[in-house]
Design a protein around this motif. Structure first.
Motif, PDB file in Angstrom:
ATOM      1  N   MET A 129       0.427 -13.053  32.025  1.00 52.77           N
ATOM      2  CA  MET A 129       0.011 -14.275  32.708  1.00 52.77           C
ATOM      3  C   MET A 129      -0.226 -15.407  31.715  1.00 52.77           C
ATOM      4  SD  MET A 129       0.253 -13.760  35.852  1.00 52.77           S
ATOM      5  CE  MET A 129       1.582 -12.609  35.437  1.00 52.77           C
ATOM      6  N   ARG A 130      -0.718 -15.067  30.530  1.00 53.81           N
ATOM      7  CA  ARG A 130      -0.909 -16.096  29.512  1.00 53.81           C
ATOM      8  C   ARG A 130       0.443 -16.623  29.044  1.00 53.81           C
ATOM      9  NH1 ARG A 130      -6.027 -13.333  26.226  1.00 53.81           N
ATOM     10  NH2 ARG A 130      -7.620 -14.141  27.668  1.00 53.81           N
ATOM     11  N   ASN A 146       2.503 -16.883  22.278  1.00 52.48           N
ATOM     12  CA  ASN A 146       1.097 -16.536  22.156  1.00 52.48           C
ATOM     13  C   ASN A 146       0.778 -15.585  21.016  1.00 52.48           C
ATOM     14  OD1 ASN A 146      -0.976 -17.584  23.750  1.00 52.48           O
ATOM     15  ND2 ASN A 146      -0.159 -16.650  25.599  1.00 52.48           N
ATOM     16  N   GLU A 147       1.803 -14.954  20.464  1.00 54.97           N
ATOM     17  CA  GLU A 147       1.545 -13.899  19.484  1.00 54.97           C
ATOM     18  C   GLU A 147       2.600 -13.926  18.382  1.00 54.97           C
ATOM     19  OE1 GLU A 147       1.498 -10.115  21.498  1.00 54.97           O
ATOM     20  OE2 GLU A 147       0.170 -10.863  23.058  1.00 54.97           O
ATOM     21  N   GLY A 148       2.209 -13.378  17.249  1.00 58.59           N
ATOM     22  CA  GLY A 148       3.172 -13.230  16.171  1.00 58.59           C
ATOM     23  C   GLY A 148       2.539 -13.474  14.821  1.00 58.59           C
ATOM     24  N   GLY A 182      -8.783 -22.327  35.027  1.00 57.15           N
ATOM     25  CA  GLY A 182      -8.597 -20.953  35.469  1.00 57.15           C
ATOM     26  C   GLY A 182      -8.667 -19.902  34.381  1.00 57.15           C
ATOM     27  N   ALA A 183      -8.434 -20.300  33.130  1.00 57.28           N
ATOM     28  CA  ALA A 183      -8.428 -19.318  32.037  1.00 57.28           C
ATOM     29  C   ALA A 183      -9.844 -19.036  31.581  1.00 57.28           C
ATOM     30  CB  ALA A 183      -7.610 -19.843  30.870  1.00 57.28           C
ATOM     31  N   CYS A 184     -10.063 -17.812  31.132  1.00 57.89           N
ATOM     32  CA  CYS A 184     -11.379 -17.455  30.621  1.00 57.89           C
ATOM     33  C   CYS A 184     -11.210 -16.418  29.525  1.00 57.89           C
ATOM     34  CB  CYS A 184     -12.277 -16.914  31.728  1.00 57.89           C
ATOM     35  SG  CYS A 184     -11.700 -15.391  32.504  1.00 57.89           S
TER      36      CYS A 184
END
Lengths: 428, 157
Positions: free
Chosen positions: A92-93, A222-224, A160-162
């Motif tokens: 979802m992110r 988002n990652e790496g 909406g994000a937490c």
């Protein structure tokens, strides 16, 4: 020939900046990209905040890239709290980020950059002759905003994000509805890439170091690990050992150097370092042209952004097709003290956060390094190279326009970089 | 006589919710309180940007309400038919600087604006942008809301 040119407000960039140019005997003796927006002080007023207050607050650093700030922040905080929200939140992110890339790149491509390439002073003038291009941009931008609203509950400064996930999970019928709209409009994104590949580009080749995230299995959002085409390959935790920020007297935004040198972050850097991770339909479009990646022509940044819009739509469809309603859209916070790091790919490039939390679960200190800060040194180098190549004998107005075009390749978000173009040319 | 279902009329208030720029929100709130306005689509947007074009494109008539700063005395009620009054700004725009005027000019260039556009404005003091809405401006908002309501009722006659 010597003169001084001062552009007091840069046009068609996000936020306000100026360019001061000093030319002596037909060479640039001094070039300053002046950021004069007041300091935002976010790093200071995040202190003593609770984790989810941080997520709400950092979204307000930027109205165009709020997701990036939230995602870098949750990553850092969840590292401190040793939280793993699981695969649903991860996907979802990534979906959330797809929406942001679409809307941010969409605005830049059509409202800020396209007029340059088609020879217009503004998108309003351009729209009279190229309405379909502008309407296409607006539709893609609107789809991106819908995706942000779906997960963020609103598209501007989403809430909406937490920490641990999202407060609400989209209903299956909401996902299905948006999935249908994405599929219906996929051809627009393909057309967008084809259009960008058909533009004329000045020969603006120069040497620079590209820096971005790299993930072994996916185009990075988002990652790496943080990598460069100069051999850098580090974890986000090691950022401060290699990258140093410094103050310059003429800018309220800090400059950043990689081991003493300027570097590029953003879509062109991402594609230069991750081209092979793009889906085949995108690569096939590029391979039909003479454009090649990695590219060292900053004017190819518009292609990079168009590719990332198309990629975001493909990726969003993939995630939505596999969507399942979760048992719980977030995991509870288990506060701990410690230091954590977050690094994600904002639309404009690498966005790095560092937080220290105390034993009460409150922020003790924070540090935010936005992509536009990181690009400032590179922009100044590019301006020097680009304007000298263009020819300093041109009029001040022509130099201003060329300078603005060079700066716009970087899509700077000046408001973010302060926690357009007024040009002063001093010729002597 | 009822408004024809196919003829859609929208009233949109815009502007920051803070300070005297809040007149758009205030007038919309007053209109929504009135039962006579229920046949019309009445909404407030805080600095909507390009979303405004998406929202208004299906209207036949649009009444737009905003704060205005010009040379007129504070509290002056402005009314303009069409968007010709909007100066083509410098147009050296970032999306941060893409306000209502620029959005409407873009909409005109794209031929996606309602056929009828009425711009209603209340003259505010530039200095008062930072402060809460004054009693004077509050009273003018009530006057303007009543004027707009009378105009809306004309669609039903």
């Amino acid at each position: 020939m010597s003169k001084e040119i001062h552009i007091p407000v840069l046009a068609r960039v996000e936020g306000e900046g100026a360019l001061h140019l000093k030319i002596i005997d037909n060479k640039i003796s001094s070039l300053k990209l002046q950021i004069y927006e007041p300091p935002r002080m976010f790093e200071k007023f995040l202190e003593k905040r609770e984790p989810n207050e941080v997520i709400d607050a950092v979204a307000r650093i930027c109205g165009i890239c709020p997701v990036a700030y939230q995602m870098s922040a949750v990553q850092a905080i969840e590292q401190i709290f040793e939280m793993d929200p699981g695969p649903w939140v991860r996907e979802m992110r990534r979906l959330f980020y797809c929406g942001e890339w679409m809307e941010s790149h969409g605005i830049h491509i059509h409202m800020l950059a396209a007029p340059d390439f088609l020879g217009y002073a503004s998108v309003i003038e351009m729209a009279k002759d190229y309405p379909d291009i502008v309407k296409r941009g607006m539709r893609l931008h609107a789809l991106g905003m819908e995706l942000l609203s779906l997960l963020g509950k609103r598209s501007v400064h989403p809430v909406g994000a937490c920490v641990g996930g999202f407060f609400y999970a989209p209903k299956l019928k909401e996902i299905k509805h948006l999935l249908t709209r994405f599929k219906e409009n996929m051809a627009l994104a393909e057309d967008l890439v084809k259009w960008s590949l058909s533009l004329s580009f000045p020969d603006h080749s120069q040497h620079f170091t590209s820096v971005s995230l790299h993930h072994p299995n996916e185009y990075p959002m988002n990652e790496g690990r943080i990598v460069s085409d100069g051999g850098l390959d580090i974890d986000k935790n090691e950022f401060e050992e290699y990258f140093q920020e410094s103050q310059v007297p003429y800018s309220t935004a800090l400059h950043c150097r990689l081991q003493g040198n300027t570097y590029l972050v953003g879509p062109l850097a991402r594609i230069n370092l991750n081209y092979n991770l793009l889906p085949d339909p995108i690569k096939h479009l590029v391979e039909k042209t003479t454009i090649q990646f990695p590219s060292n022509n900053m004017f190819h940044s518009i292609i990079a952004r168009c590719i990332e819009v198309y990629y975001s739509m493909i990726e969003a469809v993939r995630i939505m097709e596999d969507y399942r309603y979760p048992e719980q859209p977030f995991i509870p916070i288990k506060q701990k003290s410690g230091i954590g790091f977050g690094c994600t790919e904002a639309p404009r490039g690498l966005l790095w956060h560092r937080y220290a939390f105390d034993s009460d679960g409150l922020v003790k200190s924070s540090r935010i390094v936005p992509p536009t800060s990181q690009n400032q040194g590179r922009i100044e180098e590019d301006l020097r190279h680009g304007l000298e190549s263009y020819g300093l004998e041109h009029s001040d107005e022509a130099l201003r326009h060329q300078g603005e075009m060079i700066i716009r390749n970087y899509d700077p978000c000046i408001s973010c970089s302060t926690h357009f173009l007024k040009i002063n040319v001093d010729r002597s | 006589m009822k408004l024809e279902a196919s003829f859609k009329v929208g009233v949109v208030g815009v502007g920051s919710p803070f300070g005297a720029d809040n007149v758009g929100q205030r007038v919309i709130a007053l209109l929504k309180q009135s039962s006579k306005s229920k046949a019309f689509k009445i909404e407030y947007f805080d600095r909507p940007g390009m979303h405004l074009l998406d929202y208004v494109k299906n209207f036949n008539a649009l009444h737009l309400v905003d704060a205005i700063i010009s040379e007129k005395p504070v509290g002056t009620i402005h009314r303009y038919e069409g968007i010709e009054v909007l100066q083509e700004s410098n147009q050296q725009l970032s999306s941060h600087g893409f306000g209502v005027a620029e959005v409407l000019l873009l909409g005109e260039a794209l031929e996606c604006l309602p056929k009828e556009i009425i711009i209603h404005g209340i003259e505010i003091d530039k200095e008062s942008l930072k402060n809460t809405i004054s009693n004077t401006i509050n009273n003018v908002c009530e006057t303007l809301a009543k004027k707009i309501e009378m105009e809306l009722l004309q669609y039903q006659t």
